[in-house]
Design a protein around this motif. Structure first.
Motif, PDB file in Angstrom:
ATOM      1  N   LEU A 143       0.793  -1.048   0.087  1.00 45.86           N
ATOM      2  CA  LEU A 143       0.162   0.045  -0.029  1.00 45.86           C
ATOM      3  C   LEU A 143       0.778   1.377  -0.143  1.00 45.86           C
ATOM      4  CD1 LEU A 143      -2.642  -0.921   2.586  1.00 45.86           C
ATOM      5  CD2 LEU A 143      -2.865  -1.134   0.126  1.00 45.86           C
ATOM      6  N   VAL A 144       2.275   1.024   0.165  1.00 44.93           N
ATOM      7  CA  VAL A 144       3.037   2.452   0.205  1.00 44.93           C
ATOM      8  C   VAL A 144       2.759   3.456  -0.877  1.00 44.93           C
ATOM      9  CG1 VAL A 144       5.405   3.011   0.293  1.00 44.93           C
ATOM     10  CG2 VAL A 144       4.711   1.233   1.664  1.00 44.93           C
ATOM     11  N   PRO A 145       2.722   2.789  -2.353  1.00 43.54           N
ATOM     12  CA  PRO A 145       2.560   3.784  -3.319  1.00 43.54           C
ATOM     13  C   PRO A 145       1.309   4.670  -3.102  1.00 43.54           C
ATOM     14  CG  PRO A 145       3.200   1.660  -4.184  1.00 43.54           C
ATOM     15  CD  PRO A 145       2.914   1.488  -2.560  1.00 43.54           C
ATOM     16  N   THR A 191      -2.395   9.043  -1.563  1.00 40.04           N
ATOM     17  CA  THR A 191      -4.020   9.006  -2.095  1.00 40.04           C
ATOM     18  C   THR A 191      -4.984   8.766  -0.915  1.00 40.04           C
ATOM     19  OG1 THR A 191      -3.186   8.375  -4.475  1.00 40.04           O
ATOM     20  CG2 THR A 191      -5.520   7.912  -3.939  1.00 40.04           C
ATOM     21  N   LEU A 192      -4.516   7.463  -0.222  1.00 40.15           N
ATOM     22  CA  LEU A 192      -5.261   7.311   1.010  1.00 40.15           C
ATOM     23  C   LEU A 192      -5.670   8.419   1.853  1.00 40.15           C
ATOM     24  CD1 LEU A 192      -4.200   3.459   1.613  1.00 40.15           C
ATOM     25  CD2 LEU A 192      -6.286   4.167   0.341  1.00 40.15           C
ATOM     26  N   VAL A 232     -10.880  13.953   2.630  1.00 38.15           N
ATOM     27  CA  VAL A 232     -11.983  14.358   2.012  1.00 38.15           C
ATOM     28  C   VAL A 232     -13.232  13.729   2.699  1.00 38.15           C
ATOM     29  CG1 VAL A 232     -13.228  14.112  -0.361  1.00 38.15           C
ATOM     30  CG2 VAL A 232     -10.940  14.982  -0.218  1.00 38.15           C
ATOM     31  N   VAL A 233     -13.280  12.690   3.107  1.00 35.83           N
ATOM     32  CA  VAL A 233     -14.144  11.836   3.685  1.00 35.83           C
ATOM     33  C   VAL A 233     -14.445  12.614   5.121  1.00 35.83           C
ATOM     34  CG1 VAL A 233     -15.073   9.735   4.759  1.00 35.83           C
ATOM     35  CG2 VAL A 233     -13.984   9.667   2.514  1.00 35.83           C
ATOM     36  N   ALA A 234     -13.547  12.896   5.769  1.00 38.14           N
ATOM     37  CA  ALA A 234     -13.652  13.366   7.276  1.00 38.14           C
ATOM     38  C   ALA A 234     -14.469  14.752   7.034  1.00 38.14           C
ATOM     39  CB  ALA A 234     -12.260  13.559   7.897  1.00 38.14           C
ATOM     40  N   LEU A 235     -14.054  15.631   6.054  1.00 30.82           N
ATOM     41  CA  LEU A 235     -14.509  16.821   5.822  1.00 30.82           C
ATOM     42  C   LEU A 235     -15.956  16.687   5.423  1.00 30.82           C
ATOM     43  CD1 LEU A 235     -11.297  18.812   4.333  1.00 30.82           C
ATOM     44  CD2 LEU A 235     -12.435  19.163   6.469  1.00 30.82           C
TER      45      LEU A 235
END
Length: 47
Positions: free
Chosen positions: A12-14, A18-19, A25-28
């Motif tokens: 998942l490092v790359p 993005t994550l 964005v989801v939190a906002l």
């Protein structure tokens, strides 16, 4: 269990940037929905 965690995270490092952006964005979005709901309740005199 703890020795398996780095091996699971390495692929998942790359995608970490993005994550992180998606999480922000989801939190906002959740904060915006909460504020909208509170303002809507206040305007209707429910709270």
């Amino acid at each position: 269990m703890l020795t398996e965690a780095p091996a699971a995270i390495l692929p998942l490092v790359p995608y970490l940037d993005t994550l992180r952006s998606v999480f922000i964005v989801v939190a906002l979005g959740g904060i915006a929905v909460t504020i909208y709901a509170r303002l809507d309740d206040w305007r209707r005199g429910w709270r």
